[in-house]
Design a protein around this motif. Structure first.
Motif, mmCIF file in Angstrom:
data_model
loop_
_atom_site.group_PDB
_atom_site.id
_atom_site.type_symbol
_atom_site.label_atom_id
_atom_site.label_comp_id
_atom_site.label_asym_id
_atom_site.label_seq_id
_atom_site.Cartn_x
_atom_site.Cartn_y
_atom_site.Cartn_z
ATOM 1 N N ALA A 1 0.741 -1.611 -0.005
ATOM 2 C CA ALA A 1 -0.002 -0.028 0.149
ATOM 3 C C ALA A 1 0.896 1.089 0.160
ATOM 4 O O ALA A 1 0.319 2.518 -0.837
ATOM 5 C CB ALA A 1 -0.900 -0.346 1.291
ATOM 6 N N ALA A 2 1.975 1.354 0.404
ATOM 7 C CA ALA A 2 2.823 2.002 1.034
ATOM 8 C C ALA A 2 3.393 2.416 -0.638
ATOM 9 O O ALA A 2 3.351 4.097 -0.913
ATOM 10 C CB ALA A 2 3.767 2.208 2.117
ATOM 11 N N GLU A 3 3.942 1.431 -1.330
ATOM 12 C CA GLU A 3 5.039 1.727 -2.668
ATOM 13 C C GLU A 3 3.459 2.374 -2.985
ATOM 14 O O GLU A 3 3.843 3.465 -4.539
ATOM 15 C CB GLU A 3 5.151 0.005 -3.407
ATOM 16 N N VAL A 4 2.298 1.639 -3.930
ATOM 17 C CA VAL A 4 1.693 2.189 -4.870
ATOM 18 C C VAL A 4 1.658 3.981 -3.949
ATOM 19 O O VAL A 4 1.313 4.409 -5.195
ATOM 20 C CB VAL A 4 -0.321 1.819 -4.313
ATOM 21 N N VAL A 5 1.213 4.182 -2.811
ATOM 22 C CA VAL A 5 0.821 5.736 -2.866
ATOM 23 C C VAL A 5 2.298 6.175 -3.281
ATOM 24 O O VAL A 5 2.065 7.606 -3.424
ATOM 25 C CB VAL A 5 0.354 5.730 -1.718
ATOM 26 N N SER A 6 2.908 5.922 -2.779
ATOM 27 C CA SER A 6 3.973 6.346 -2.289
ATOM 28 C C SER A 6 4.802 7.242 -4.358
ATOM 29 O O SER A 6 5.141 8.151 -4.739
ATOM 30 C CB SER A 6 5.508 6.078 -2.049
ATOM 31 N N ALA A 7 4.269 6.008 -5.141
ATOM 32 C CA ALA A 7 4.087 5.897 -6.640
ATOM 33 C C ALA A 7 2.921 7.365 -7.312
ATOM 34 O O ALA A 7 3.734 8.180 -7.691
ATOM 35 C CB ALA A 7 4.678 4.684 -7.283
ATOM 36 N N TRP A 8 2.088 6.948 -6.621
ATOM 37 C CA TRP A 8 1.858 8.096 -6.387
ATOM 38 C C TRP A 8 1.933 9.818 -6.450
ATOM 39 O O TRP A 8 1.609 10.200 -7.177
ATOM 40 C CB TRP A 8 -0.220 7.952 -6.213
ATOM 41 N N CYS A 9 2.603 9.333 -5.222
ATOM 42 C CA CYS A 9 2.635 11.260 -4.694
ATOM 43 C C CYS A 9 4.288 10.974 -5.979
ATOM 44 O O CYS A 9 4.360 12.558 -6.518
ATOM 45 C CB CYS A 9 3.176 10.597 -3.984
ATOM 46 N N ALA A 10 5.269 10.451 -6.748
ATOM 47 C CA ALA A 10 5.973 10.692 -7.489
ATOM 48 C C ALA A 10 5.491 11.461 -9.233
ATOM 49 O O ALA A 10 5.865 12.775 -9.624
ATOM 50 C CB ALA A 10 7.159 9.430 -7.537
ATOM 51 N N VAL A 11 4.215 10.407 -8.972
ATOM 52 C CA VAL A 11 3.710 10.772 -10.366
ATOM 53 C C VAL A 11 2.800 12.337 -10.323
ATOM 54 O O VAL A 11 2.765 13.249 -11.388
ATOM 55 C CB VAL A 11 2.885 9.651 -10.695
ATOM 56 N N CYS A 12 2.840 12.465 -9.233
ATOM 57 C CA CYS A 12 1.675 13.840 -8.942
ATOM 58 C C CYS A 12 2.644 15.464 -8.186
ATOM 59 O O CYS A 12 2.449 16.206 -8.636
ATOM 60 C CB CYS A 12 0.395 14.036 -8.388
ATOM 61 N N ASP A 13 4.692 14.841 -8.649
ATOM 62 C CA ASP A 13 4.187 15.108 -8.093
ATOM 63 C C ASP A 13 5.231 16.306 -6.912
ATOM 64 O O ASP A 13 4.408 17.584 -6.609
ATOM 65 C CB ASP A 13 5.450 16.918 -8.823
ATOM 66 N N VAL A 14 4.146 14.781 -5.517
ATOM 67 C CA VAL A 14 3.616 15.588 -4.464
ATOM 68 C C VAL A 14 4.783 15.178 -3.507
ATOM 69 O O VAL A 14 5.002 13.469 -3.891
ATOM 70 C CB VAL A 14 1.900 15.345 -3.971
#
Ligand SMILES: Cc1cc2nc3c(=O)[nH]c(=O)nc-3n(C[C@H](O)[C@H](O)[C@H](O)COP(=O)(O)O)c2cc1C
Length: 193
Positions: free
Chosen positions: A144-157
């Motif tokens: 779950a943490a990997e998914v959210v981390s990847a999403w953040c990277a894509v969103c520049d967050v």
């Protein structure tokens, strides 16, 4: 300019454990910055198709379905907010399908960043991830943490904080946890610093 928070509730269970954490973190954020503007979205109440990998976004950085389903307002909120609180229960060792479906639709933002080389102009965007799961092992939070981390990277967050609570299962159990609500409140405050 006032901060804007996008609060994403990933559970289908209204006012369940993860949404309770989310609301508590929002209270903390509002304590730290009463002027903050909050947009809360309950993903289970929005209708959007899963990513079809149609390739449309690779040329434009925009999803083919953005105008025809409820991802449109989510893309707009991701673009305009500068603070993000994401809450999800653990489902089969990952985030809920509701949250994963939203994350997959951000392939359009992946295309925008990595193919079209367009970065978000605000370099100070930060996120907090809150999760709970019924099992006592904390290894279930890894994916779950990997998914959210990847999403953040894509969103520049920048993923600025994570709180994980194992052994939380029945509705309302999070309320009896010795520190969870206070931890979420403090994390929400911290997000606004
Ligand atoms: C379909 C489903 C799958 C689940 N899978 C896991 C799991 O892999 N690991 C875990 O720790 N808990 C798992 N759980 C338990 C939930 O994470 C737990 O009940 C959580 O507190 C629910 O949070 P909510 O009230 O915010 O929905 C699962 C629950 C459901 C309904």
């Amino acid at each position: 300019m006032a901060h804007k928070i996008l609060a994403l509730a990933g559970s289908p269970r209204r006012n369940g454990n993860s949404e309770t954490l989310l609301d508590r973190a929002l209270t903390g954020a509002l304590q730290a910055d009463p002027a903050v503007e909050v947009r809360k979205m309950v993903l289970n109440e929005l209708k959007f198709v899963p990513c079809q990998n149609c390739g449309f976004c690779t040329g434009k950085g925009v999803c083919r379905y953005a105008a025809s389903d409820d991802m449109g307002p989510i893309y707009e909120a991701i673009e305009s907010c500068d603070r993000f609180i994401i809450a999800s229960p653990i489902y089969f060792a990952c985030v809920s399908a509701q949250l994963k479906g939203m994350v997959d639709r951000c392939q359009a933002l992946w295309a925008r960043k990595y193919l079209l080389k367009r970065r978000h102009p605000n370099a100070d965007r930060r996120a907090l991830f809150l999760s709970c799961g019924g099992f006592k092992h904390d290894r279930y939070f890894k994916c779950a943490a990997e998914v959210v981390s990847a999403w953040c990277a894509v969103c520049d967050v920048k993923l600025g904080g994570e709180l994980f609570f194992p052994s939380i299962d029945g509705r309302g159990e999070i309320e009896s946890h010795p520190t969870a609500l206070a931890d979420a409140l403090a994390a929400g405050r911290e997000l606004m610093k």
